[in-house]
Design a protein around this motif. Structure first.
Motif, mmCIF file in Angstrom:
data_model
loop_
_atom_site.group_PDB
_atom_site.id
_atom_site.type_symbol
_atom_site.label_atom_id
_atom_site.label_comp_id
_atom_site.label_asym_id
_atom_site.label_seq_id
_atom_site.Cartn_x
_atom_site.Cartn_y
_atom_site.Cartn_z
ATOM 1 N N GLU A 1 -4.922 40.105 35.147
ATOM 2 C CA GLU A 1 -4.547 39.828 33.760
ATOM 3 C C GLU A 1 -3.915 38.449 33.639
ATOM 4 N N THR A 2 -4.437 37.648 32.710
ATOM 5 C CA THR A 2 -3.903 36.316 32.454
ATOM 6 C C THR A 2 -3.874 36.078 30.951
ATOM 7 N N ASN A 3 -3.049 35.142 30.551
ATOM 8 C CA ASN A 3 -2.976 34.739 29.156
ATOM 9 C C ASN A 3 -2.438 33.308 29.135
ATOM 10 N N VAL A 4 -3.327 32.326 29.016
ATOM 11 C CA VAL A 4 -2.960 30.923 29.057
ATOM 12 C C VAL A 4 -3.422 30.271 27.762
ATOM 13 N N ASN A 5 -2.539 29.485 27.145
ATOM 14 C CA ASN A 5 -2.886 28.813 25.901
ATOM 15 C C ASN A 5 -2.420 27.362 25.986
ATOM 16 N N PHE A 6 -3.363 26.420 25.951
ATOM 17 C CA PHE A 6 -3.044 25.002 26.028
ATOM 18 C C PHE A 6 -3.138 24.309 24.667
ATOM 19 N N GLY A 7 -3.259 25.064 23.618
ATOM 20 C CA GLY A 7 -3.376 24.478 22.287
ATOM 21 C C GLY A 7 -4.817 24.334 21.863
ATOM 22 N N VAL A 8 -5.557 23.444 22.520
ATOM 23 C CA VAL A 8 -6.968 23.269 22.172
ATOM 24 C C VAL A 8 -7.876 24.141 23.033
ATOM 25 N N ALA A 9 -7.314 24.769 24.038
ATOM 26 C CA ALA A 9 -8.075 25.669 24.904
ATOM 27 C C ALA A 9 -7.202 26.867 25.261
ATOM 28 N N ALA A 10 -7.831 28.034 25.317
ATOM 29 C CA ALA A 10 -7.103 29.261 25.655
ATOM 30 C C ALA A 10 -7.980 30.121 26.551
ATOM 31 N N PHE A 11 -7.332 30.926 27.398
ATOM 32 C CA PHE A 11 -8.035 31.762 28.366
ATOM 33 C C PHE A 11 -7.250 33.053 28.541
ATOM 34 N N SER A 12 -7.921 34.186 28.412
ATOM 35 C CA SER A 12 -7.240 35.464 28.544
ATOM 36 C C SER A 12 -8.132 36.453 29.282
#
Length: 126
Positions: free
Chosen positions: A75-86
């Motif tokens: 399980e992951t949840n990463v948000n860079f503003g212009v890109a996100a990955f979950s």
């Protein structure tokens, strides 16, 4: 006859249950509607996963969905503003129906990043 019944009972009690985990599967699809194919997982695969990624903003935003069986639960949840990955996982059959689309590009994070970058450029130029 009695010995046979006792042996049969012992065999039934000691037997491992067969894996019957089914997951929805797809690879890099644009829509969750394209992710409704079911697949019987291998015995060592104990989780169904859904990975949702998005990049860009406005009309240029794009997203992809991948669903599969998995040995582990990453399980992951990463948000860079212009890109996100979950990535979300679950452990019951056909539990990965949802497109896990709770991850969206965050305009607040994007604006904060732009402001910080501009501040750094202005400060470096002085």
């Amino acid at each position: 006859m009695k010995a046979f019944l006792v042996a049969l009972l012992a065999a039934v009690l000691c037997a491992q249950p067969a894996s019957s985990l089914f997951c929805y599967t797809c690879d890099n699809e644009h829509s969750n509607w394209n992710c409704l194919k079911t697949y019987k997982c291998e015995d060592h695969e104990k989780y169904c996963t859904t990975t949702y990624s998005s990049a860009g903003f406005g009309k240029d935003a794009g997203h992809r969905i991948t669903k599969k069986c998995s040995v582990d639960c990453p399980e992951t949840n990463v948000n860079f503003g212009v890109a996100a990955f979950s990535t979300k996982c679950c452990s019951t059959s056909l539990c990965n129906f949802s497109g896990a689309n709770s991850v969206r590009t965050s305009y607040a994070v994007m604006i904060l990043g732009i402001a910080a970058s501009l501040g750094w450029v202005i400060r470096a130029g002085l």
